[in-house]
Design a protein around this motif. Structure first.
Motif, PDB file in Angstrom:
ATOM      1  N   ARG A   1       0.815  -1.217   0.000  1.00  0.00           N
ATOM      2  CA  ARG A   1       0.000   0.000   0.000  1.00  0.00           C
ATOM      3  C   ARG A   1       0.852   1.271   0.000  1.00  0.00           C
ATOM      4  O   ARG A   1       0.326   2.364   0.160  1.00  0.00           O
ATOM      5  CB  ARG A   1      -0.919   0.022   1.233  1.00  0.00           C
TER       6      ARG A   1
ATOM      7  N   GLU B   1      -0.008   4.544  -1.847  1.00  0.00           N
ATOM      8  CA  GLU B   1      -1.182   5.300  -1.418  1.00  0.00           C
ATOM      9  C   GLU B   1      -0.810   6.159  -0.213  1.00  0.00           C
ATOM     10  O   GLU B   1       0.223   5.948   0.419  1.00  0.00           O
ATOM     11  CB  GLU B   1      -2.319   4.332  -1.052  1.00  0.00           C
TER      12      GLU B   1
ATOM     13  N   ASN C   1      -7.419   2.148  -0.170  1.00  0.00           N
ATOM     14  CA  ASN C   1      -6.237   1.362  -0.528  1.00  0.00           C
ATOM     15  C   ASN C   1      -5.014   1.733   0.310  1.00  0.00           C
ATOM     16  O   ASN C   1      -3.947   1.128   0.152  1.00  0.00           O
ATOM     17  CB  ASN C   1      -5.894   1.553  -2.009  1.00  0.00           C
TER      18      ASN C   1
ATOM     19  N   LYS D   1     -15.288  -1.633   1.210  1.00  0.00           N
ATOM     20  CA  LYS D   1     -13.851  -1.755   1.420  1.00  0.00           C
ATOM     21  C   LYS D   1     -13.363  -0.660   2.365  1.00  0.00           C
ATOM     22  O   LYS D   1     -13.825   0.473   2.310  1.00  0.00           O
ATOM     23  CB  LYS D   1     -13.126  -1.650   0.079  1.00  0.00           C
TER      24      LYS D   1
END
Length: 592
Positions: free
Chosen positions: A356, A359, A388, A417
Motif C-alpha cells: 500500500r 497510497e 487502498n 472496502k
C-alpha cells in the motif's frame, strides 16, 4: 557584489554557509534546503529573482544545471571530507562500503589503502546503477553505505544504514573561488538572458493553469506559496482530471491529497487550458504550533521518511521480524509501547514495506481531535477516499470513550472496502468493559495483530547501536566534525535508565553533538550533561508531586484538578472521571 543562491542538499551545509557569509564581502549568499528534485524546484522558483549563479553539490547540482539558464557551481568533495567520514564509520557495527561517482570513490579508495581500512569502494557512473549495487551489497551482508544524499537515501529505503559524506568549509571556499571566475565570464551574458515574468494576481483563491500535457503554465502567488509545480504535475490523480476535462469538456469536482492535506479541486476548460481552483476540504482542521512546525489532527502524507530500526537485542530483533511479517498482511494492527519508544517508526516501516506504500499514509492524532471532529470525518466518509491506503490512529488512549465507541460502530457496521488500520497506545493501557482507557470492543476489533515495543531500559544492548546512527544523523545536520564516542562515555549512557526511551537518547546525543568541539564525545562532557539531566528530572518529579496546602479550600481544589489534568495529559474526560465529576463541572471549577 555577486548574488548567489546556495541550494543545500542537507541541513549541515546551511550552517557552513551562514558562517562563511560573515567572512566574505563580495558575495550576497541566499541559502535554501533542497535535495535532488526538491533542489530543482527551488532553482526554478528562484531563477528569475536576480541571482547571478547557483551553488550546489553532487547530484543536485547536476540536475539543476539541466533546468536553469544561469551558471551552476558544484561543491567538490575534498579528501578531508572523505577522511572525516571514514573515521566516523569505524564506530559502526557491520560491514561498510563506499558507493559513489569517480570523484568520491577514487579518493576514498586511496585513503582506505593508506589507513589500511577494510572498506569496500564501488564506483558508479549513473544514478540508475545505485539500487542494483546496493541490493548486491545487502545480499553480501553489508550494513553501512557511505555516499552522497541520493545513495544514502537509497540505502535507507533498503533498510541499510546510510552515512552522508558532507562538505567541509575548505571545499565550500574553493567553490566560491570557482564562482568568482565564472561570474567574470558570464556577467555580461547574465544581463542579456535574465527574463522577468510577472504573474497578475486577480483572485484570493489558489489558482493554477495547466495544458493538455499536464504542465503548469502559470499560477497565482497563493498557488505558488502552497504548492510546487512538480507536486501538481507528478500527481497521478491530477493527470486523470486533466484528461477527463479535455475529453468530456465539462467541469470536474474532485478531492485530492496535496501537501499532506485534503483539497477540493474544481477544474474547467478554457480554450486549450484547464483552470484549477483549490480549497481546503476541512476548514476546521485542528492545528497546533510547536517548535517542529505545524501539526494537524488529520495528517495525510504522500511521502513517508525512512526511519532506520536497529539493535542487537532479541526484543528489537523480534519487533523487526514482526514488522516484516505484518507489513504483508491487511488485518488491523495495534502497537503498544511507552512514550518515545518508536511506535511511529514501526507504523511507518510497516507502511513502507507494504503493498500500500503508493497510497497516502494517513495519521489521525487522537489527542488533537477537537470535539465533534471525528464525527465530521465519519459523516464525510473521509476514510473511503483512501481505502487502498493505511490509516494510523496515533495515541488511541487519548481519544475519549464516546469517540472510541463511535469509531467502533463505523468500522464494525461498514460493508464496503476499508483502509488498513494501525493503532498505537501507551504501555499502561487499561482495557475493560466499563472503566478502561481503551474501549474493549474497539480493541478486540483493531487488535487482531499486536506489536509490543519493550522500553529501552530492558534492551540496553541496543544503545551501543543507536548512538553511532544518531551521531551520523546530526553530523550531517549540523556539519560537525565528530567521528565517534569514547567507550567510557558510552558506558555513562548505557547505565542511564532513559525514562523517555529512544526519543530521549536521541535528544541527548543531539545536544552533545551540538555543543562538542572535539572529534569524539568525551566522558567528561557526557558525565557533566548526564548529571544535569538527572538533577532536572528529579526536580521535575518533586515539583509535579507537590500541592500547596496553605491556601484556601477553593485554591487547593483547583491545584488538585490541575494536577489530575496534567497526569491525564490534559484529557478532560479522563480527569473528570477520576475526580468523580462531569466535564461541565470540571470546566466551571477551572474557570472560577
Amino acid at each position: 557584489m555577486i548574488k548567489a543562491l546556495v541550494i543545500a542538499p542537507y541541513e549541515g551545509l546551511i550552517e557552513i554557509m551562514r558562517e562563511i557569509s560573515e567572512e566574505v564581502d563580495d558575495f550576497e549568499l541566499h541559502t535554501e534546503l533542497g535535495n535532488l528534485y526538491e533542489g530543482v524546484e527551488v532553482a526554478r522558483r528562484s531563477e528569475t529573482n536576480g541571482f547571478d549563479l547557483i551553488i550546489s553539490r553532487g547530484g543536485t547540482a547536476s540536475l539543476v544545471k539541466e533546468v536553469v539558464s544561469i551558471p551552476v557551481i558544484d561543491i567538490q568533495v575534498s579528501g578531508y571530507d572523505i577522511l572525516r567520514l571514514l573515521t566516523l564509520v569505524k564506530g559502526f557495527s557491520g560491514k561498510a562500503a563506499i558507493v559513489g561517482f569517480p570523484n568520491i570513490s577514487q579518493g576514498a579508495a586511496t585513503i582506505c589503502n593508506l589507513l589500511d581500512l577494510d572498506i569496500n569502494t564501488i564506483t558508479i557512473m549513473k544514478d540508475v546503477e545505485v539500487e542494483g549495487r546496493l541490493k548486491g551489497l545487502r545480499a553480501e551482508g553489508y550494513e553501512v553505505v557511505i555516499g552522497d544524499v541520493f545513495t544514502v537515501e537509497a540505502a535507507k529505503q533498503l533498510g541499510m544504514n546510510g552515512v552522508l559524506i558532507t562538505s567541509g568549509k575548505e571545499a565550500v571556499m574553493e567553490s566560491l573561488d570557482e564562482a568568482r571566475r565564472v561570474y567574470q565570464l558570464f556577467s555580461k551574458l547574465h544581463e542579456e538572458v535574465s527574463v522577468y515574468q510577472s504573474i497578475i494576481d486577480v483572485d484570493e483563491r489558489m489558482i493554477g493553469v495547466m495544458n493538455m500535457e499536464g504542465k503548469v503554465k502559470c499560477a497565482n502567488q497563493h498557488f505558488n506559496a502552497e504548492f510546487s509545480n512538480a507536486m501538481i504535475e507528478n500527481l497521478p490523480e491530477m493527470k486523470e482530471i486533466i484528461q477527463s476535462v479535455y475529453k468530456t469538456r465539462t467541469k470536474q469536482q474532485n478531492m485530492l491529497t496535496l501537501h499532506n492535506q485534503l483539497w477540493n479541486v474544481s477544474a474547467s476548460l478554457n480554450e486549450q487550458y484547464v483552470i484549477l481552483y483549490f480549497e481546503k476540504a476541512f476548514s476546521n482542521q485542528t492545528q497546533r504550533q510547536s517548535e517542529e512546525g505545524k501539526q494537524y489532527a488529520v495528517d495525510v502524507q504522500t511521502t513517508v521518511p525512512h526511519v532506520l530500526m536497529t539493535g542487537k537485542s532479541k526484543q528489537i530483533q523480534e519487533v523487526m521480524k514482526q514488522v516484516d511479517q505484518y507489513s504483508q498482511m491487511d488485518e488491523p494492527l495495534w502497537i503498544i509501547g511507552e512514550t518515545g519508544n518508536g511506535k511511529d517508526a514501526v507504523a511507518q516501516s510497516i507502511y513502507l514495506k507494504s503493498k500500500r506504500n503508493n497510497e497516502p499514509f494517513i495519521t489521525i492524532h487522537c489527542e488533537l481531535l477537537k470535539e465533534g471532529q471525528l464525527t465530521e470525518l465519519l459523516n464525510e466518509d473521509f476514510f473511503r477516499y483512501h481505502t487502498n491506503g493505511i490509516v494510523y490512529l496515533k495515541r488511541m488512549d487519548r481519544l475519549d470513550t464516546y469517540s472510541q465507541k463511535e469509531l467502533y460502530q463505523y468500522i464494525n457496521t461498514s460493508t464496503g472496502k476499508m483502509p488498513r488500520w494501525i493503532v498505537s497506545s501507551k504501555d499502561e493501557i487499561a482495557i475493560h468493559e466499563r472503566d478502561g482507557t481503551i474501549d474493549h470492543d474497539l480493541f478486540t476489533l483493531l487488535g487482531r495483530l499486536i506489536i509490543y515495543i519493550p522500553p529501552l531500559r530492558e534492551r540496553v544492548q541496543d544503545i551501543e547501536d543507536l548512538i553511532p546512527v544518531f551521531i551520523s544523523e546530526f553530523h550531517s545536520k549540523y556539519s560537525k566534525q565528530i567521528v565517534g564516542i569514547r567507550q567510557e562515555a558510552m558506558k555513562e549512557l548505557i547505565d542511564y535508565e532513559w525514562p523517555r526511551n529512544v526519543d530521549q537518547l536521541k535528544q541527548v546525543i543531539e545536544q552533545l553533538v551540538l555543543h562538542s568541539h572535539s572529534y569524539y564525545l568525551e566522558k567528561e562532557e557526557v558525565s557533566s550533561f548526564m548529571t544535569l539531566l538527572k538533577q532536572r528530572m528529579e526536580v521535575n518529579d518533586v515539583a509535579s508531586n507537590q500541592i500547596e496546602v496553605s491556601g484556601t479550600l477553593k485554591e487547593i481544589e483547583k491545584q488538585v484538578i490541575t494536577k489530575v489534568l496534567e497526569e491525564e495529559e490534559m484529557n478532560q474526560s479522563k480527569a473528570a472521571k477520576r475526580l468523580g465529576i462531569n466535564r461541565s463541572t470540571l470546566w466551571r471549577k477551572l474557570k472560577s
